[in-house]
Design an enzyme around this catalytic site. Structure first.
Site, PDB file in Angstrom:
ATOM      1  N   ASP A  85     -27.668  14.315 -23.767  1.00 11.23           N
ATOM      2  CA  ASP A  85     -28.693  13.909 -24.009  1.00 11.23           C
ATOM      3  C   ASP A  85     -29.536  14.245 -24.077  1.00 11.23           C
ATOM      4  OD1 ASP A  85     -30.032  14.060 -20.756  1.00 11.23           O
ATOM      5  OD2 ASP A  85     -31.071  14.661 -22.463  1.00 11.23           O
ATOM      6  N   HIS A 104     -31.407  13.576 -15.891  1.00  7.29           N
ATOM      7  CA  HIS A 104     -30.940  13.652 -16.437  1.00  7.29           C
ATOM      8  C   HIS A 104     -29.371  14.321 -15.869  1.00  7.29           C
ATOM      9  CE1 HIS A 104     -33.958  13.724 -19.448  1.00  7.29           C
ATOM     10  NE2 HIS A 104     -34.764  14.400 -18.420  1.00  7.29           N
TER      11      HIS A 104
HETATM   12  N1  UDP Z   1     -37.640  13.011 -23.829  1.00  7.40           N
HETATM   13  C1  UDP Z   1     -37.508  11.607 -24.838  1.00  7.40           C
HETATM   14  N2  UDP Z   1     -37.023  13.285 -25.687  1.00  7.40           N
HETATM   15  C2  UDP Z   1     -37.034  14.717 -25.020  1.00  7.40           C
HETATM   16  C3  UDP Z   1     -36.768  14.906 -24.062  1.00  7.40           C
HETATM   17  C4  UDP Z   1     -37.518  13.826 -23.090  1.00  7.40           C
HETATM   18  O1  UDP Z   1     -37.521  10.753 -25.435  1.00  7.40           O
HETATM   19  O2  UDP Z   1     -37.112  15.293 -26.298  1.00  7.40           O
HETATM   20  C5  UDP Z   1     -37.366  11.101 -22.707  1.00  7.40           C
HETATM   21  C6  UDP Z   1     -36.953  11.210 -21.481  1.00  7.40           C
HETATM   22  O3  UDP Z   1     -36.051  10.087 -21.133  1.00  7.40           O
HETATM   23  C7  UDP Z   1     -37.187  11.412 -20.633  1.00  7.40           C
HETATM   24  C8  UDP Z   1     -39.041  11.133 -21.160  1.00  7.40           C
HETATM   25  O4  UDP Z   1     -39.359  11.908 -22.139  1.00  7.40           O
HETATM   26  O5  UDP Z   1     -37.195  10.874 -19.350  1.00  7.40           O
HETATM   27  C9  UDP Z   1     -40.034  11.706 -20.129  1.00  7.40           C
HETATM   28  O6  UDP Z   1     -39.893  13.355 -20.023  1.00  7.40           O
HETATM   29  P1  UDP Z   1     -40.329  13.723 -18.652  1.00  7.40           P
HETATM   30  O7  UDP Z   1     -41.968  14.230 -18.729  1.00  7.40           O
HETATM   31  O8  UDP Z   1     -40.807  12.874 -17.643  1.00  7.40           O
HETATM   32  O9  UDP Z   1     -39.357  14.755 -18.177  1.00  7.40           O
HETATM   33  P2  UDP Z   1     -38.548  14.669 -17.289  1.00  7.40           P
HETATM   34  O10 UDP Z   1     -37.940  13.790 -15.960  1.00  7.40           O
HETATM   35  O11 UDP Z   1     -37.393  13.966 -17.817  1.00  7.40           O
HETATM   36  O12 UDP Z   1     -38.120  15.898 -16.473  1.00  7.40           O
END
Ligand code: UDP
Ligand code: UDP
Length: 462
Positions: free
Chosen positions: A126, A29
């Site tokens: 974000d 992020h």
């Molecule tokens: N995401 C989203 N809404 C949220 C939180 C995350 O759309 O409230 C998306 C965000 O783009 C993230 C993805 O969901 O990259 C998947 O999250 P993941 O479990 O892979 O965690 P991260 O790798 O982002 O910490």
């Protein structure tokens, strides 16, 4: 301040936009936010970056410090996060817990921005902080934008998920058919979304519901890679009241320049033939079970290919219980591969590695930043998603011609994927010549994403 306003309108008659960026936790992020900050500075914007302290990982801390040293014009706004009681939150993931404390800090924004000068033109948050920050920014009378750090396919899932939950007639979460944007099979839906009591599932739902409150959504993807999904999002097919979705990726890395090329992996790559090396990495926060690490090691060795492998056995780089490479892979193994392979456990400069002429293929977990970096430098991917949004992203890789995805390599497998099979797939990966650098075409001067970002900045000057 009338004097300042006069100075700013003099000549150009328009003001310099002042953009405040609100990143969240984890390198996946933070990285696109730092890149966006650099891109906006290069387009004559004033940029302020909200930073929280301490970061979850040491990698974030280092990169934030290096960024401010390299871009003294970007203002640092420190935000002191409210304390959370993790026992209430049904979540053990330190990054998701940090997401939550950032989400609960929106009420502090007015005070942080109180003495901002020149006046703030827009705030870019974000996705993780959308549901609390978008209303807080609107209350201050400012335009708000979301930076979506994953694929447009994942954005479509995020935007549609609230409707899906409200209208589904199955128990639990099944295949999700997103109008205009295709199907996300149950097996690719992020695991945590299957349990509505999970903190991540709650955040995801609320943030999806909040998207219509933004004035626009910037996505780190490119038109050529996800044309149908972007069209569906912008035509209101996914959900009717979404603001404009702007594809501005791959957001170009701010290269560190001299110095970094002396790092051991880059020096090693300098000694390898063109396009001969497979680069293997599963990102900054996804640890692989020890048994699978060993199978992968044997697979790499049996493939006969040259390789640069970043081994990660713990989720947060600050965590204790460091297991050495010798212990994990055995000294015998390390001795056997030393002429063809380099294995490291430390942080590497991935963008510079993917840019290197010696790298010909990338075994990736498909964290979205990794995918965009491969697209930028034309490196073909063997997708090996492990968790989160990675299977959705792997489907984009396969569909968009960026590489291959073995869908059967499930992330919930009882048994590790065997060395034999891995080595066959590695050979498939390297059997094909290089890719067209689709990402560079979009992001370089005049490309689709370049133009979209330029128009976005122009719109804030009016
Ligand atoms: N995401 C989203 N809404 C949220 C939180 C995350 O759309 O409230 C998306 C965000 O783009 C993230 C993805 O969901 O990259 C998947 O999250 P993941 O479990 O892979 O965690 P991260 O790798 O982002 O910490
Ligand atoms: N990265 C890096 N060196 C490493 C590990 C990761 O430079 O040793 C960078 C990588 O280039 C990418 C980011 O960290 O920009 C990781 O984000 P991604 O979305 O690929 O995956 P995540 O780590 O969030 O799962």
């Amino acid at each position: 301040d009338p004097t300042m306003a006069e100075t700013q309108t003099y000549g150009d008659r328009r003001r310099t936009p002042h953009i405040v960026l609100v990143p969240s936790a984890g390198m996946g992020h933070l990285t696109p936010f730092l890149r966006l900050a650099a891109q906006l500075s290069a387009r004559d914007c004033r940029v302020s970056l909200l930073t929280t302290h301490p970061t979850v990982s040491a990698a974030e801390e280092r990169h934030v410090d290096a960024f401010f040293a390299a871009f003294p014009g970007v203002r640092r706004l420190d935000l002191h996060l409210p304390l959370l009681d993790p026992s209430e939150l049904n979540c053990a993931d330190p990054f998701f817990l940090r997401f939550e404390s950032i989400r609960r800090s929106a009420h502090l924004l007015p005070r942080v921005l109180a003495d901002a000068s020149p006046p703030v033109s827009a705030v870019i948050v974000d996705i993780v902080a959308a549901s609390s920050y978008l209303p807080a920014v609107a209350e201050m009378g400012l335009p708000s934008y979301v930076l979506f750090t994953s694929s447009a396919a994942m954005l479509a899932l995020c935007a549609y998920f609230p409707t899906y939950l409200a209208t589904k007639n199955t128990f639990g979460v099944g295949d999700i058919d997103i109008p205009g944007a295709g199907r996300v099979p149950k097996s690719s839906v992020p695991m945590l979304l299957h349990d509505p009591n999970q903190l991540f599932a709650k955040q995801f739902l609320e943030n999806g519901q909040a998207l219509p409150k933004a004035d626009g959504i910037l996505v780190n993807t490119l038109h050529a890679l996800e044309p149908e999904v972007l069209a569906a999002l912008n035509e209101g097919k996914v959900t009717p009241d979404l603001p404009p979705v702007l594809a501005i990726g791959p957001i170009l890395p701010e290269m560190s320049g001299e110095g970094e090329s002396f790092s051991a992996p880059l020096a090693w790559l300098d000694r390898q033939p063109d396009r001969s090396v497979v680069y293997v990495s599963f990102g900054s926060r996804t640890a692989m079970p020890a048994e699978q690490i060993r199978e992968l090691g044997i697979g790499l060795e049996r493939s006969g290919l040259r390789f640069l492998w970043v081994v990660k056995s713990k989720m947060v780089d600050r965590a204790e219980l460091e297991v050495g490479l010798e212990e994990l892979l055995g000294e015998e193994y390390l001795a056997k591969i030393k002429d063809r392979g380099m294995v490291v456990k430390d942080w590497v400069e991935q963008a510079e590695i993917l840019r290197h002429r010696a790298v010909g293929g990338f075994v990736s977990h498909c964290g979205w930043n990794s995918v965009t970096e491969a697209a930028l430098y034309g490196v073909r991917i063997l997708a090996w998603p492990i968790a989160g949004d990675q299977r959705v992203n792997a489907a984009v890789v396969a569909r968009g011609g960026l590489g291959i995805w073995v869908e059967g390599w499930s992330w919930q497998a009882e048994e590790p994927i065997k060395a034999e099979e891995i080595s066959e797939r590695l050979k498939d990966l390297m059997a094909v010549e290089g890719l067209r650098a689709m990402g560079a075409e979009a992001a370089d001067v005049g490309g689709t994403s370049y133009q979209v970002l330029t128009r976005f900045v122009e719109s804030l000057k009016l």
